[in-house]
Design a protein around this motif. Structure first.
Motif, short mmCIF file in Angstrom:
data_model
loop_
_atom_site.label_atom_id
_atom_site.label_comp_id
_atom_site.label_asym_id
_atom_site.label_seq_id
_atom_site.Cartn_x
_atom_site.Cartn_y
_atom_site.Cartn_z
N ILE A 180 0.84 -1.20 0.00
CA ILE A 180 0.00 0.00 0.00
C ILE A 180 0.87 1.25 0.00
O ILE A 180 0.62 2.21 -0.75
N ARG A 181 1.91 1.27 0.83
CA ARG A 181 2.80 2.44 0.90
C ARG A 181 3.47 2.69 -0.44
O ARG A 181 3.61 3.85 -0.89
N GLU A 184 0.97 4.08 -2.87
CA GLU A 184 0.70 5.49 -2.54
C GLU A 184 1.78 6.41 -3.09
O GLU A 184 1.49 7.53 -3.54
N GLN A 185 3.03 5.95 -3.07
CA GLN A 185 4.11 6.78 -3.61
C GLN A 185 3.97 6.93 -5.12
O GLN A 185 4.19 8.02 -5.67
N ALA A 188 1.18 9.31 -5.84
CA ALA A 188 1.50 10.71 -5.52
C ALA A 188 2.53 11.30 -6.46
O ALA A 188 2.47 12.48 -6.81
N LYS A 198 -3.57 4.76 -8.53
CA LYS A 198 -4.77 5.27 -7.85
C LYS A 198 -5.91 4.26 -7.92
O LYS A 198 -6.64 4.06 -6.94
N LEU A 201 -5.25 1.48 -5.48
CA LEU A 201 -5.51 1.94 -4.11
C LEU A 201 -7.01 2.02 -3.84
O LEU A 201 -7.47 1.71 -2.73
N GLU A 213 -12.94 6.38 1.21
CA GLU A 213 -11.61 6.55 0.62
C GLU A 213 -11.57 6.00 -0.80
O GLU A 213 -11.06 6.65 -1.72
#
Length: 244
Positions: A180-181, A184-185, A188, A198, A201, A213
């Motif tokens: 997940i981390r 997310e990077q 972003a 995206k 996620l 979310e």
């Protein structure tokens, strides 16, 4: 392509290949267009398939278009050949390594979602992760390459404990939270694969019952790519929340 305008995407890729005949990103982009157009035709992109384990595990083997399969195979093979030629001359060629990571990701997607060959898909995924790690050593800020690690960590991390143990014996270290981390990077800071991160996620959030979310991420994608109805209509939870 994120707008599901595959013909226009192929026109752009054709232009790129004419201008950059030695660049492996041209043919692997063509391959992505063929694959995701086939996903759309076969109806395998709906997020319900990925948020419902029983539905995913019970999915039947599909009937792909043999012509599209030939075009897909030819494009990924061509990209691999160009990447290998580039790497023979410059072993640290980041563009060529990234193209090979994309090729393995596409092969994994085809194996898992069309052929229903999950072990083959995992093998491609592992190979892609190894190349992505190699690329990230040279370019730590290549957030698109980081997606390969995020996908493997997340997808293997949500498997039942006995399967995670078997995967660890095969050299895969499942870690859902780490995945997940990493996603997310990419979401972003990524470039080509930012929208895809995206989407992943959003699916992950919906799986974890974090409906607000997940729906927010899908709404962001729908606003950016209005031609893609899957972002707008793909999740029943979001349609219900919107009153549709």
């Amino acid at each position: 392509m994120y707008n599901l305008q595959f013909d226009r995407a192929h026109q752009d890729f054709d232009t790129w290949e004419r201008l950059h005949p030695d660049d492996p990103l041209g043919p692997v982009s063509q391959a992505a267009g063929y694959l995701f157009a086939e996903f759309a035709r076969l109806g395998v992109l709906e997020s319900q398939l990925f948020t419902n384990d029983k539905k995913f595990e019970g999915r039947g083997k599909l009937s792909p278009d043999p012509k599209v399969r030939q075009e897909f195979d030819g494009a990924v093979d061509r990209s691999d050949q160009l990447a290998d030629l580039a790497l023979e001359q410059h072993p640290e060629d980041g563009n060529a390594l990234f193209a090979k990571v994309l090729v393995l990701g596409l092969r994994s997607d085809y194996a898992a979602l069309i052929d229903k060959q999950d072990f083959a898909a995992l093998r491609y995924m592992k190979q892609g992760r190894i190349l992505a790690q190699e690329l990230l050593k040279e370019k730590p800020d290549d957030y698109d390459a980081l997606l390969a690690l995020g996908v493997e960590n997340y997808l293997t991390g949500i498997k039942p404990a006995p399967e995670r143990w078997m995967l660890s014996l095969g050299g895969i270290d499942p870690n859902k939270e780490q995945g997940i981390r990493e996603l997310e990077q990419t979401a972003a800071h990524g470039d080509l694969l930012k929208p895809f991160a995206k989407l992943l996620l959003a699916v992950a959030a919906l799986r974890d019952k974090k409906h607000a979310e997940g729906c927010d991420l899908l709404q962001q994608l729908a606003a950016e790519y209005p031609g893609n109805s899957l972002y707008r209509d793909g999740a029943p939870e979001c349609r219900e929340a919107a009153g549709h």
